[in-house]
Design a protein around this motif. Structure first.
Motif, PDB file in Angstrom:
ATOM      1  N   ARG A  19      60.502  19.236 -20.770  1.00 15.30           N
ATOM      2  CA  ARG A  19      59.743  19.486 -21.999  1.00 15.30           C
ATOM      3  C   ARG A  19      60.443  20.450 -22.941  1.00 15.30           C
ATOM      4  NH1 ARG A  19      55.119  19.909 -18.368  1.00 15.30           N
ATOM      5  NH2 ARG A  19      55.323  22.153 -18.551  1.00 15.30           N
ATOM      6  N   LEU A  20      61.480  21.121 -22.486  1.00 12.51           N
ATOM      7  CA  LEU A  20      62.146  22.124 -23.302  1.00 12.51           C
ATOM      8  C   LEU A  20      63.237  21.532 -24.185  1.00 12.51           C
ATOM      9  CD1 LEU A  20      62.679  25.023 -20.756  1.00 12.51           C
ATOM     10  CD2 LEU A  20      60.971  24.899 -22.563  1.00 12.51           C
ATOM     11  N   ARG A  21      63.342  22.043 -25.398  1.00 10.65           N
ATOM     12  CA  ARG A  21      64.494  21.735 -26.244  1.00 10.65           C
ATOM     13  C   ARG A  21      65.646  22.680 -25.902  1.00 10.65           C
ATOM     14  NH1 ARG A  21      62.902  22.842 -31.797  1.00 10.65           N
ATOM     15  NH2 ARG A  21      65.086  23.365 -31.835  1.00 10.65           N
ATOM     16  N   GLY A  22      65.267  23.916 -25.583  1.00 11.28           N
ATOM     17  CA  GLY A  22      66.256  24.933 -25.241  1.00 11.28           C
ATOM     18  C   GLY A  22      66.689  24.816 -23.794  1.00 11.28           C
ATOM     19  N   GLN A  23      67.412  25.807 -23.370  1.00 10.28           N
ATOM     20  CA  GLN A  23      67.999  25.803 -22.030  1.00 10.28           C
ATOM     21  C   GLN A  23      67.074  26.486 -21.022  1.00 10.28           C
ATOM     22  OE1 GLN A  23      71.675  27.968 -21.883  1.00 10.28           O
ATOM     23  NE2 GLN A  23      72.275  27.057 -19.951  1.00 10.28           N
ATOM     24  N   LEU A  24      67.041  25.960 -19.813  1.00  7.25           N
ATOM     25  CA  LEU A  24      66.350  26.597 -18.704  1.00  7.25           C
ATOM     26  C   LEU A  24      67.413  27.142 -17.764  1.00  7.25           C
ATOM     27  CD1 LEU A  24      63.611  27.194 -17.348  1.00  7.25           C
ATOM     28  CD2 LEU A  24      64.016  25.153 -15.978  1.00  7.25           C
ATOM     29  N   LEU A  25      67.430  28.445 -17.609  1.00 10.18           N
ATOM     30  CA  LEU A  25      68.395  29.080 -16.716  1.00 10.18           C
ATOM     31  C   LEU A  25      67.752  29.335 -15.370  1.00 10.18           C
ATOM     32  CD1 LEU A  25      69.943  31.763 -19.085  1.00 10.18           C
ATOM     33  CD2 LEU A  25      71.040  29.686 -18.253  1.00 10.18           C
ATOM     34  N   GLN A  26      68.394  28.829 -14.327  1.00 13.23           N
ATOM     35  CA  GLN A  26      67.939  29.096 -12.968  1.00 13.23           C
ATOM     36  C   GLN A  26      68.941  30.021 -12.298  1.00 13.23           C
ATOM     37  OE1 GLN A  26      67.020  24.659 -12.550  1.00 13.23           O
ATOM     38  NE2 GLN A  26      65.664  25.639 -11.051  1.00 13.23           N
ATOM     39  N   ARG A  27      68.560  30.596 -11.185  1.00  7.67           N
ATOM     40  CA  ARG A  27      69.378  31.630 -10.539  1.00  7.67           C
ATOM     41  C   ARG A  27      70.835  31.234 -10.318  1.00  7.67           C
ATOM     42  NH1 ARG A  27      65.667  34.445  -5.933  1.00  7.67           N
ATOM     43  NH2 ARG A  27      64.174  35.353  -7.366  1.00  7.67           N
ATOM     44  N   GLU A  28      71.066  29.985 -10.011  1.00  9.93           N
ATOM     45  CA  GLU A  28      72.434  29.561  -9.701  1.00  9.93           C
ATOM     46  C   GLU A  28      73.263  29.239 -10.947  1.00  9.93           C
ATOM     47  OE1 GLU A  28      69.678  26.110  -9.669  1.00  9.93           O
ATOM     48  OE2 GLU A  28      69.659  28.000  -8.586  1.00  9.93           O
ATOM     49  N   ALA A  29      72.653  29.288 -12.124  1.00  8.96           N
ATOM     50  CA  ALA A  29      73.347  28.936 -13.371  1.00  8.96           C
ATOM     51  C   ALA A  29      74.344  30.020 -13.774  1.00  8.96           C
ATOM     52  CB  ALA A  29      72.343  28.729 -14.494  1.00  8.96           C
ATOM     53  N   CYS A  49      63.477  31.605 -12.777  1.00 13.24           N
ATOM     54  CA  CYS A  49      64.119  30.934 -13.906  1.00 13.24           C
ATOM     55  C   CYS A  49      63.698  31.604 -15.199  1.00 13.24           C
ATOM     56  CB  CYS A  49      63.777  29.443 -13.932  1.00 13.24           C
ATOM     57  SG  CYS A  49      62.026  29.067 -14.120  1.00 13.24           S
ATOM     58  N   MET A  50      64.442  31.318 -16.266  1.00 16.56           N
ATOM     59  CA  MET A  50      64.163  31.848 -17.598  1.00 16.56           C
ATOM     60  C   MET A  50      64.402  30.742 -18.606  1.00 16.56           C
ATOM     61  SD  MET A  50      66.179  35.487 -17.460  1.00 16.56           S
ATOM     62  CE  MET A  50      67.746  34.700 -17.120  1.00 16.56           C
ATOM     63  N   SER A  51      63.578  30.730 -19.636  1.00 18.96           N
ATOM     64  CA  SER A  51      63.793  29.737 -20.690  1.00 18.96           C
ATOM     65  C   SER A  51      64.363  30.430 -21.911  1.00 18.96           C
ATOM     66  CB  SER A  51      62.487  29.011 -21.047  1.00 18.96           C
ATOM     67  OG  SER A  51      61.543  29.913 -21.560  1.00 18.96           O
ATOM     68  N   ALA A  52      65.320  29.779 -22.541  1.00 15.95           N
ATOM     69  CA  ALA A  52      65.874  30.235 -23.818  1.00 15.95           C
ATOM     70  C   ALA A  52      65.199  29.380 -24.881  1.00 15.95           C
ATOM     71  CB  ALA A  52      67.387  30.053 -23.832  1.00 15.95           C
ATOM     72  N   ALA A  53      64.175  29.930 -25.499  1.00 12.06           N
ATOM     73  CA  ALA A  53      63.316  29.169 -26.402  1.00 12.06           C
ATOM     74  C   ALA A  53      63.786  29.277 -27.853  1.00 12.06           C
ATOM     75  CB  ALA A  53      61.881  29.660 -26.278  1.00 12.06           C
ATOM     76  N   PRO A  54      64.353  28.198 -28.413  1.00 11.61           N
ATOM     77  CA  PRO A  54      64.811  28.250 -29.793  1.00 11.61           C
ATOM     78  C   PRO A  54      63.702  28.042 -30.820  1.00 11.61           C
ATOM     79  CG  PRO A  54      65.338  26.120 -28.889  1.00 11.61           C
ATOM     80  CD  PRO A  54      64.714  26.937 -27.779  1.00 11.61           C
ATOM     81  N   GLY A  55      62.520  27.681 -30.355  1.00 14.40           N
ATOM     82  CA  GLY A  55      61.439  27.429 -31.294  1.00 14.40           C
ATOM     83  C   GLY A  55      60.075  27.660 -30.678  1.00 14.40           C
ATOM     84  N   ARG A  60      55.659  28.156 -26.464  1.00  7.15           N
ATOM     85  CA  ARG A  60      54.349  27.689 -25.996  1.00  7.15           C
ATOM     86  C   ARG A  60      54.465  27.058 -24.607  1.00  7.15           C
ATOM     87  NH1 ARG A  60      51.412  23.062 -25.754  1.00  7.15           N
ATOM     88  NH2 ARG A  60      49.193  23.218 -26.124  1.00  7.15           N
ATOM     89  N   ASN A  61      55.427  26.159 -24.426  1.00  4.08           N
ATOM     90  CA  ASN A  61      55.615  25.518 -23.121  1.00  4.08           C
ATOM     91  C   ASN A  61      55.941  26.534 -22.033  1.00  4.08           C
ATOM     92  OD1 ASN A  61      55.061  22.825 -23.762  1.00  4.08           O
ATOM     93  ND2 ASN A  61      57.130  22.500 -24.552  1.00  4.08           N
ATOM     94  N   SER A  62      56.705  27.554 -22.370  1.00  4.45           N
ATOM     95  CA  SER A  62      57.058  28.584 -21.393  1.00  4.45           C
ATOM     96  C   SER A  62      55.839  29.386 -20.974  1.00  4.45           C
ATOM     97  CB  SER A  62      58.121  29.519 -21.985  1.00  4.45           C
ATOM     98  OG  SER A  62      59.300  28.807 -22.270  1.00  4.45           O
ATOM     99  N   VAL A  63      55.005  29.740 -21.946  1.00  8.42           N
ATOM    100  CA  VAL A  63      53.799  30.502 -21.639  1.00  8.42           C
ATOM    101  C   VAL A  63      52.837  29.654 -20.798  1.00  8.42           C
ATOM    102  CG1 VAL A  63      51.744  31.574 -22.654  1.00  8.42           C
ATOM    103  CG2 VAL A  63      54.005  32.017 -23.634  1.00  8.42           C
ATOM    104  N   LEU A  64      52.670  28.399 -21.164  1.00  4.35           N
ATOM    105  CA  LEU A  64      51.793  27.512 -20.404  1.00  4.35           C
ATOM    106  C   LEU A  64      52.308  27.307 -18.980  1.00  4.35           C
ATOM    107  CD1 LEU A  64      50.882  24.843 -23.105  1.00  4.35           C
ATOM    108  CD2 LEU A  64      49.439  26.687 -22.212  1.00  4.35           C
ATOM    109  N   PHE A  65      53.622  27.163 -18.825  1.00  7.06           N
ATOM    110  CA  PHE A  65      54.216  27.007 -17.498  1.00  7.06           C
ATOM    111  C   PHE A  65      53.940  28.243 -16.645  1.00  7.06           C
ATOM    112  CE2 PHE A  65      57.883  27.671 -14.644  1.00  7.06           C
ATOM    113  CZ  PHE A  65      57.758  26.541 -13.861  1.00  7.06           C
ATOM    114  N   ALA A  66      54.136  29.415 -17.228  1.00  8.25           N
ATOM    115  CA  ALA A  66      53.882  30.656 -16.491  1.00  8.25           C
ATOM    116  C   ALA A  66      52.415  30.764 -16.103  1.00  8.25           C
ATOM    117  CB  ALA A  66      54.306  31.851 -17.337  1.00  8.25           C
ATOM    118  N   ARG A  67      51.534  30.429 -17.023  1.00  9.39           N
ATOM    119  CA  ARG A  67      50.097  30.495 -16.725  1.00  9.39           C
ATOM    120  C   ARG A  67      49.708  29.487 -15.640  1.00  9.39           C
ATOM    121  NH1 ARG A  67      46.189  27.780 -20.707  1.00  9.39           N
ATOM    122  NH2 ARG A  67      47.058  26.071 -19.515  1.00  9.39           N
TER     123      ARG A  67
END
Length: 74
Positions: A19-29, A49-55, A60-67
């Motif tokens: 669902r992300l346009r930006g990058q999802l960084l996981q521990r092994e990245a 993991c961490m999301s690099a959210a360009p927009g 929104r998707n990152s916050v919803l995923f965390a919730r």
């Protein structure tokens, strides 16, 4: 960010990543450790993991995923 104390199902992470346009960084990245550093050196958390959210949609998707995965830090 997802707490290292919690393990998130790999399928949830893959759906989130799709669902992300930006990058999802996981521990092994490559670059993960550099990206997780914050200006306050008193905090050294190691998220799953961490999301690099360009927009706004990625934020929104990152916050919803965390919730939805119960991974919001308190």
């Amino acid at each position: 960010m997802i707490s290292s104390r919690q393990m998130i199902d790999a399928n949830h992470i893959q759906l989130f990543k799709a669902r992300l346009r930006g990058q999802l960084l996981q521990r092994e990245a490559p670059g993960f450790d550099e990206s997780r550093k914050v200006w306050n050196g008193m905090f050294d958390r190691r998220p799953e993991c961490m999301s690099a959210a360009p927009g706004l949609a990625d934020v929104r998707n990152s916050v919803l995923f965390a919730r939805d995965t119960g991974s919001v830090w308190r």
